[in-house]
Design a protein around this motif. Structure first.
Motif, short mmCIF file in Angstrom:
data_model
loop_
_atom_site.label_atom_id
_atom_site.label_comp_id
_atom_site.label_asym_id
_atom_site.label_seq_id
_atom_site.Cartn_x
_atom_site.Cartn_y
_atom_site.Cartn_z
N GLY A 298 40.18 5.63 19.46
CA GLY A 298 39.92 4.22 19.20
C GLY A 298 38.53 3.79 19.67
N GLY A 299 38.34 2.47 19.80
CA GLY A 299 37.09 1.92 20.30
C GLY A 299 35.90 2.21 19.41
N TRP A 300 34.74 2.41 20.06
CA TRP A 300 33.51 2.66 19.31
C TRP A 300 33.57 4.01 18.58
CZ3 TRP A 300 29.83 -0.41 17.77
CH2 TRP A 300 29.64 -1.63 18.44
N THR A 301 34.28 4.97 19.15
CA THR A 301 34.44 6.27 18.48
C THR A 301 35.10 6.09 17.13
OG1 THR A 301 34.63 7.41 20.62
CG2 THR A 301 35.44 8.57 18.67
N GLU A 302 36.19 5.31 17.13
CA GLU A 302 36.90 5.02 15.88
C GLU A 302 36.00 4.27 14.90
OE1 GLU A 302 40.70 2.30 14.36
OE2 GLU A 302 40.19 2.46 16.50
N TYR A 303 35.30 3.28 15.38
CA TYR A 303 34.47 2.44 14.51
C TYR A 303 33.38 3.27 13.83
CZ TYR A 303 31.40 -1.29 12.91
OH TYR A 303 30.62 -2.10 12.14
N VAL A 304 32.65 4.08 14.62
CA VAL A 304 31.53 4.85 14.08
C VAL A 304 32.03 5.89 13.09
CG1 VAL A 304 29.69 6.49 14.64
CG2 VAL A 304 30.05 4.47 16.08
N LEU A 305 33.06 6.67 13.48
CA LEU A 305 33.55 7.73 12.61
C LEU A 305 34.12 7.19 11.30
CD1 LEU A 305 35.32 10.13 15.15
CD2 LEU A 305 33.13 10.46 14.01
N MET A 306 34.85 6.10 11.37
CA MET A 306 35.48 5.58 10.16
C MET A 306 34.49 4.86 9.26
SD MET A 306 38.23 6.99 10.52
CE MET A 306 38.73 6.51 8.87
N ARG A 307 33.44 4.27 9.84
CA ARG A 307 32.43 3.66 8.98
C ARG A 307 31.64 4.74 8.23
NH1 ARG A 307 35.21 0.58 10.86
NH2 ARG A 307 36.28 1.37 8.99
N ILE A 308 31.33 5.84 8.91
CA ILE A 308 30.66 6.96 8.23
C ILE A 308 31.58 7.50 7.12
CG2 ILE A 308 29.81 9.32 8.50
CD1 ILE A 308 28.96 8.56 11.34
N THR A 309 32.85 7.62 7.43
CA THR A 309 33.82 8.09 6.43
C THR A 309 33.87 7.15 5.24
OG1 THR A 309 35.16 9.14 8.16
CG2 THR A 309 36.24 8.69 6.05
N ASP A 310 33.87 5.86 5.51
CA ASP A 310 33.92 4.87 4.42
C ASP A 310 32.69 4.95 3.52
OD1 ASP A 310 36.36 3.96 5.28
OD2 ASP A 310 35.53 2.29 6.45
N VAL A 311 31.54 5.24 4.12
CA VAL A 311 30.32 5.38 3.32
C VAL A 311 30.48 6.52 2.32
CG1 VAL A 311 27.88 6.01 3.39
CG2 VAL A 311 28.78 4.35 5.02
N PHE A 312 30.97 7.67 2.79
CA PHE A 312 31.16 8.81 1.90
C PHE A 312 32.23 8.51 0.85
CE2 PHE A 312 28.82 11.11 5.12
CZ PHE A 312 28.21 12.13 4.41
N LEU A 313 33.30 7.84 1.26
CA LEU A 313 34.38 7.54 0.31
C LEU A 313 33.96 6.52 -0.74
CD1 LEU A 313 37.49 7.35 2.70
CD2 LEU A 313 36.92 9.17 1.08
N SER A 314 32.95 5.72 -0.45
CA SER A 314 32.52 4.69 -1.39
C SER A 314 31.73 5.27 -2.56
CB SER A 314 31.67 3.64 -0.68
OG SER A 314 30.44 4.20 -0.22
N ILE A 315 31.27 6.51 -2.41
CA ILE A 315 30.49 7.16 -3.47
C ILE A 315 31.43 8.01 -4.31
CG2 ILE A 315 28.54 8.66 -3.98
CD1 ILE A 315 27.49 8.05 -1.16
N PRO A 316 31.44 7.85 -5.63
CA PRO A 316 32.28 8.70 -6.47
C PRO A 316 32.03 10.18 -6.19
CG PRO A 316 31.33 6.93 -7.76
CD PRO A 316 30.67 6.88 -6.41
N PRO A 317 33.09 10.98 -6.02
CA PRO A 317 32.92 12.38 -5.61
C PRO A 317 31.97 13.18 -6.48
CG PRO A 317 35.24 11.75 -5.53
CD PRO A 317 34.51 10.61 -6.17
N LEU A 318 32.12 13.07 -7.80
CA LEU A 318 31.26 13.86 -8.68
C LEU A 318 29.80 13.43 -8.58
CD1 LEU A 318 31.12 16.11 -10.75
CD2 LEU A 318 31.62 14.43 -12.54
N VAL A 319 29.58 12.12 -8.40
CA VAL A 319 28.21 11.61 -8.27
C VAL A 319 27.57 12.15 -7.00
CG1 VAL A 319 26.80 9.55 -7.94
CG2 VAL A 319 28.67 9.53 -9.61
#
Length: 277
Positions: free
Chosen positions: A106-127
């Protein structure tokens, strides 16, 4: 074991999935023995038999330089399966570990890791894969790296959600009271409960990885000739439709068999693992 077999056999679609996956795996493992013309896997040219329609000798016909299409499809399954397995072997541990850490710490560890994850997930995989391959030289190895870069976030998000729901369960609280370390709780207590979902997704993803890799090859960004690849075969034959239909139809059906088979097998595993929980 009997219970598992009964669950599998009770659903005809599960049986179909096992058979289709079996075709892919057996073809990949024993390509040298199953292919009628194993020498056609490389840079072989036979202009006396080029672009032949399917017949008794060449079941799927021949390609534009006379190579047996059936033999090349069998070897292409090996290429696709190796790529799929390697991608998941790299992506799954990364994604699962990050999801466990973010969900439990949790905490900042959760925030940083999940925001990075969200950035990757926001881009279409094939693109994303195309962008990476646009920088790297097209090859099997670079194709694996490109697909891996887009695949780990899905496991991070999946395991993160599971860990968030599990970290307040009694067995986790009991381990904390007993003084268990965070590493012990994450990998010995929470991870086993996340494995059924991870295994099911891995089975489903094998088909999708093969599809994405074939798409990259179709665009000329994946496996390069003369290595046989299903996507590049479809691309090569596309300009000769409808006259030379076999050049695209049979490689396309081979992709369908792999994707459909792994999807049906994933559904079967979900039923089995869900029944065991």
């Amino acid at each position: 074991m009997k219970r598992t077999a009964s669950i599998l056999l009770s659903n005809p679609l599960s049986v179909v999935g096992i058979l289709l996956v079996g075709v892919v795996v057996v073809s990949a493992l024993f390509a040298e023995f199953l292919a009628p013309f194993p020498e056609h896997v490389g840079a072989v040219v036979d202009f006396t038999n080029f672009n032949k329609a399917p017949d008794a000798m060449n079941w799927f016909g021949t390609d534009l330089v006379g190579r047996d299409l059936f033999s090349r499809i069998i070897f292409a399954y090996r290429t696709s399966l190796i790529l799929g397995v390697v991608v998941l072997v790299i992506a799954v541990p990364i994604g699962v570990t990050l999801g466990l850490v973010a969900g439990y710490i949790g905490g900042w560890t959760e925030y940083v890791l999940m925001r990075i994850t969200d950035v990757f997930l926001s881009i279409p995989p094939l693109v994303l894969a195309m962008s990476i391959m646009g920088v790297l030289e097209p090859s099997l190895t670079n194709g694996m790296l490109a697909v891996t870069a887009m695949w780990w976030p899905w496991y991070t998000r999946l395991v993160y959600n599971i860990t968030r729901s599990e970290r307040e369960e009694g067995y986790v609280l009991a381990a904390e009271v007993l003084g268990a370390s965070k590493l012990h709780i994450i990998f010995r207590e929470i991870l086993p409960n996340a494995l059924p979902a991870v295994i099911t997704k891995m089975t489903l993803d094998l088909g999708f990885v093969i599809l994405i890799a074939s798409s990259l090859s179709f665009l000329g960004l994946g496996v390069q000739p003369p290595t046989p690849d299903l996507g590049s075969m479809v691309a090569e034959g596309g300009s000769y439709l409808p006259d030379s239909w076999w050049l695209t139809v049979f490689p396309g059906l081979a992709i369908l068999v792999a994707v459909f088979g792994f999807n049906l097998l994933g559904d079967a595993l979900r039923n089995i693992l869900g029944a065991d929980q």
